[in-house]
Write an enzyme that holds these catalytic residues in place. Structure first.
Site, short mmCIF file in Angstrom:
data_model
loop_
_atom_site.label_atom_id
_atom_site.label_comp_id
_atom_site.label_asym_id
_atom_site.label_seq_id
_atom_site.Cartn_x
_atom_site.Cartn_y
_atom_site.Cartn_z
N LYS A 1 -11.65 1.89 0.90
CA LYS A 1 -12.23 1.14 2.05
C LYS A 1 -12.66 -0.17 1.57
CE LYS A 1 -16.14 0.33 1.19
NZ LYS A 1 -16.88 -0.61 0.99
N PRO B 1 -9.41 2.32 -8.06
CA PRO B 1 -10.01 2.00 -8.93
C PRO B 1 -11.68 2.36 -8.76
CG PRO B 1 -8.75 -0.11 -8.23
CD PRO B 1 -8.51 1.44 -6.98
N ALA C 1 -15.32 -0.27 -7.92
CA ALA C 1 -14.54 -1.52 -7.61
C ALA C 1 -14.97 -2.03 -6.44
CB ALA C 1 -13.05 -1.20 -7.54
N LEU D 1 -14.57 -0.16 -3.60
CA LEU D 1 -13.43 0.29 -2.78
C LEU D 1 -13.98 1.80 -2.18
CD1 LEU D 1 -10.52 -0.86 -4.60
CD2 LEU D 1 -11.19 -1.70 -2.48
N GLY E 1 -14.32 4.94 -3.83
CA GLY E 1 -13.29 5.79 -4.29
C GLY E 1 -14.17 7.10 -4.26
N ALA F 1 -14.57 8.25 -0.83
CA ALA F 1 -13.57 8.83 -0.21
C ALA F 1 -13.30 10.18 -0.56
CB ALA F 1 -12.15 7.67 -0.59
N ASP G 1 -21.58 4.72 2.59
CA ASP G 1 -20.24 4.55 3.17
C ASP G 1 -19.51 5.77 3.35
OD1 ASP G 1 -18.78 2.68 0.50
OD2 ASP G 1 -19.59 4.74 0.86
C1 LIG Z 1 -21.69 -2.03 -0.89
C2 LIG Z 1 -21.05 -0.90 0.18
C3 LIG Z 1 -20.21 -1.62 1.38
O1 LIG Z 1 -19.64 -0.85 2.39
O2 LIG Z 1 -19.70 -0.29 -0.43
P1 LIG Z 1 -19.35 -0.41 -1.99
O3 LIG Z 1 -19.24 -1.62 -2.42
O4 LIG Z 1 -20.27 0.45 -2.67
O5 LIG Z 1 -17.96 0.57 -1.90
C4 LIG Z 1 -21.78 0.15 0.50
O6 LIG Z 1 -23.12 -0.48 1.40
C5 LIG Z 1 -22.38 1.10 -0.51
O7 LIG Z 1 -22.29 2.49 -0.12
P2 LIG Z 1 -22.44 3.66 -1.16
O8 LIG Z 1 -21.78 3.24 -2.22
O9 LIG Z 1 -22.33 4.88 -0.48
O10 LIG Z 1 -24.05 3.27 -1.37
P3 LIG Z 1 -25.11 4.38 -1.86
O11 LIG Z 1 -24.57 5.27 -2.95
O12 LIG Z 1 -25.72 5.13 -0.72
O13 LIG Z 1 -26.29 3.68 -2.44
C6 LIG Z 1 -25.97 2.89 -3.88
C7 LIG Z 1 -27.10 1.98 -3.91
O14 LIG Z 1 -27.14 0.82 -3.10
C8 LIG Z 1 -28.26 0.65 -2.39
N1 LIG Z 1 -28.02 0.35 -0.77
C9 LIG Z 1 -26.92 1.14 -0.28
C10 LIG Z 1 -26.70 0.76 1.06
C11 LIG Z 1 -27.22 -0.06 1.71
N2 LIG Z 1 -27.14 -0.25 2.90
N3 LIG Z 1 -28.24 -0.88 1.19
C12 LIG Z 1 -28.53 -0.74 -0.14
O15 LIG Z 1 -29.48 -1.25 -0.97
C13 LIG Z 1 -28.99 1.96 -2.41
O16 LIG Z 1 -30.38 1.86 -2.40
C14 LIG Z 1 -28.61 2.41 -3.85
O17 LIG Z 1 -29.33 1.68 -4.83
N1 LIG Z 2 -14.93 11.30 -7.29
C1 LIG Z 2 -15.51 9.88 -7.72
N2 LIG Z 2 -14.50 8.84 -7.92
C2 LIG Z 2 -15.18 7.62 -8.21
N3 LIG Z 2 -16.38 7.34 -8.68
C3 LIG Z 2 -17.18 8.52 -8.76
C4 LIG Z 2 -16.85 9.80 -8.22
N4 LIG Z 2 -17.73 10.48 -8.36
C5 LIG Z 2 -18.70 9.98 -8.67
N5 LIG Z 2 -18.44 8.64 -9.08
C6 LIG Z 2 -19.27 7.37 -9.63
O1 LIG Z 2 -19.74 6.71 -8.53
C7 LIG Z 2 -19.99 5.29 -8.95
C8 LIG Z 2 -19.07 4.29 -8.02
O2 LIG Z 2 -17.99 4.51 -7.86
P1 LIG Z 2 -16.92 4.10 -6.68
O3 LIG Z 2 -17.34 5.07 -5.36
O4 LIG Z 2 -15.47 4.30 -7.14
O5 LIG Z 2 -17.36 2.58 -6.48
P2 LIG Z 2 -18.09 1.66 -5.19
O6 LIG Z 2 -19.35 2.36 -5.01
O7 LIG Z 2 -18.11 0.51 -6.00
O8 LIG Z 2 -17.13 1.68 -4.18
C9 LIG Z 2 -19.12 5.20 -10.30
O9 LIG Z 2 -20.08 4.90 -11.42
C10 LIG Z 2 -18.54 6.52 -10.66
O10 LIG Z 2 -19.00 7.14 -11.94
#
Ligand SMILES: C[C@@](CO)(OP(=O)(O)O)[C@H](O)COP(=O)(O)OP(=O)(O)OC[C@H]1O[C@@H](n2ccc(N)nc2=O)[C@H](O)[C@@H]1O
Ligand SMILES: Nc1ncnc2c1ncn2[C@@H]1O[C@H](COP(=O)(O)OP(=O)(O)O)[C@@H](O)[C@H]1O
Length: 306
Positions: free
Chosen positions: A17, A111, A114, A116, A118, A121, A153
């Site tokens: 994503k 990755p 990252a 993304l 992962g 997903a 997400d």
């Molecule tokens: C930043 C974004 C953008 O799409 O994606 P990634 O970069 O992680 O892929 C998302 O908001 C990441 O979603 P996700 O990775 O599922 O977040 P969660 O596990 O629910 O939360 C991880 C941490 O981010 C914070 N968090 C998450 C979503 C949000 N709208 N506000 C937050 O402050 C949460 O409080 C938590 O401390």
């Molecule tokens: N199946 C999985 N694939 C990737 N990361 C995972 C998974 N399960 C748990 N994690 C943990 O989630 C954290 C965030 O991983 P990831 O979702 O790849 O990154 P992001 O939230 O930045 O998109 C990492 O520290 C990883 O150890």
């Protein structure tokens, strides 16, 4: 979604994503202390493969991982219960009264850590696969509700394609591929062929959101978290600057980073940017992909000799 689960299980191709736009508002108590978001999610053709196979009744779950870059998943002390795919299995088992007697095998290509999604997903793929493996016939709304309890997400990762996300990212408005909003995104060069610049190092999403509260958004960025991610991981800024100076783009950080996304619709642009990034050692891994894409499900069959 494609054919039913095979006799031996089900396989899912789970896309990564990116965020084509990410506006981050204040934290809200009604959002569980998370930031209010207004984002455009796009699923990208970098695929993790999740394989689900039933295990002996009462034997519980098994998790196995495969891939070149497993990031912090590779730690010897990594707790399988912390894996988001396992969390999804246990949540689905609890919600449906099934025993979690399933072997999960994940081939990682997205990755890790990252920006993304992962982990989300793989968790979404596990949920979609169990819905088929256990013949649950669960409605999308029920799957979305469980997904939102596992990660912000994750609901988007169940659907793929292009969606606007609001709330903390869990409220989705799927975008019609033939509609005016997607046509505008395409005209702005935000769909089609792209390059991802990825890194050995990871950024914790929680850390980036916390630092964002101090650093704030950049003035003209598509992604409000970009300035924070680049402050915490300067190589991302270097990679984006190289793309911008070469006139290739749009270019932006993916979600909470550190990976960067550069839209490169023409082959000569991709070739030029790959050369630039390598000469300057601006990234550790370069992946070419297309967006948007949709998750795919395939039946698993026992291969000969297995
Ligand atoms: C930043 C974004 C953008 O799409 O994606 P990634 O970069 O992680 O892929 C998302 O908001 C990441 O979603 P996700 O990775 O599922 O977040 P969660 O596990 O629910 O939360 C991880 C941490 O981010 C914070 N968090 C998450 C979503 C949000 N709208 N506000 C937050 O402050 C949460 O409080 C938590 O401390
Ligand atoms: N199946 C999985 N694939 C990737 N990361 C995972 C998974 N399960 C748990 N994690 C943990 O989630 C954290 C965030 O991983 P990831 O979702 O790849 O990154 P992001 O939230 O930045 O998109 C990492 O520290 C990883 O150890």
């Amino acid at each position: 979604m494609s054919p039913a689960a095979g006799r031996d299980g089900v396989g899912l191709y789970c896309p990564a994503k990116i965020n084509l736009r990410l506006r981050v508002g204040p934290t809200r108590t009604d959002l569980g202390g998370r930031h209010r978001l207004d984002t455009i999610y796009s699923a990208v053709g970098i695929w993790d493969r999740v394989e689900l196979r039933p295990t002996e009744p009462g034997s519980g779950f098994r998790l196995s991982l495969e891939g070149e870059q497993l990031g912090d998943l590779n730690r010897r002390d990594a707790d399988p219960h912390a894996n988001l795919a396992v969390k999804a299995l246990l949540a689905m088992a609890q919600a449906t009264g099934h025993e979690p007697d399933v072997a999960i095998h994940i081939v990682k290509r997205i990755p890790v850590g990252a920006g993304l999604a992962g982990g989300s997903a793989d968790a979404a793929g596990t949920m979609l696969g169990l819905n088929r493996l256990w013949n649950l016939g669960m409605a999308a709304a029920d799957l979305d509700r469980i997904a939102a309890s596992l990660g912000a997400d994750l609901p988007f990762c169940l659907h793929g394609g292009l969606s606007r996300g609001t709330g903390f990212g869990q409220i989705l408005e799927p975008l019609d591929p033939d509609g005016p909003k997607v046509q505008r995104l395409s005209r702005a060069g935000l769909t089609g062929h792209l390059l991802i610049g990825a890194y050995e190092s990871q950024l914790s999403t929680a850390r980036v959101y916390k630092a964002f509260d101090l650093i704030g958004p950049g003035p003209h960025d598509l992604n409000d978290l970009q300035e924070t991610a680049c402050t915490l991981h300067p190589r991302s800024r270097q990679a984006l600057d190289l793309a911008r100076r070469a006139g290739i783009g749009p270019a932006f950080v993916s979600g909470s980073g550190p990976s960067v996304v550069v839209m490169a619709p023409r082959p000569e642009q991709a070739i030029a940017l790959i050369r630039l990034w390598r000469e300057q050692n601006a990234v550790d891994r370069i992946i070419e992909a297309d967006s948007p894409v949709l998750p795919r499900m395939v039946p698993l069959r026992v291969t000969h000799g297995q």
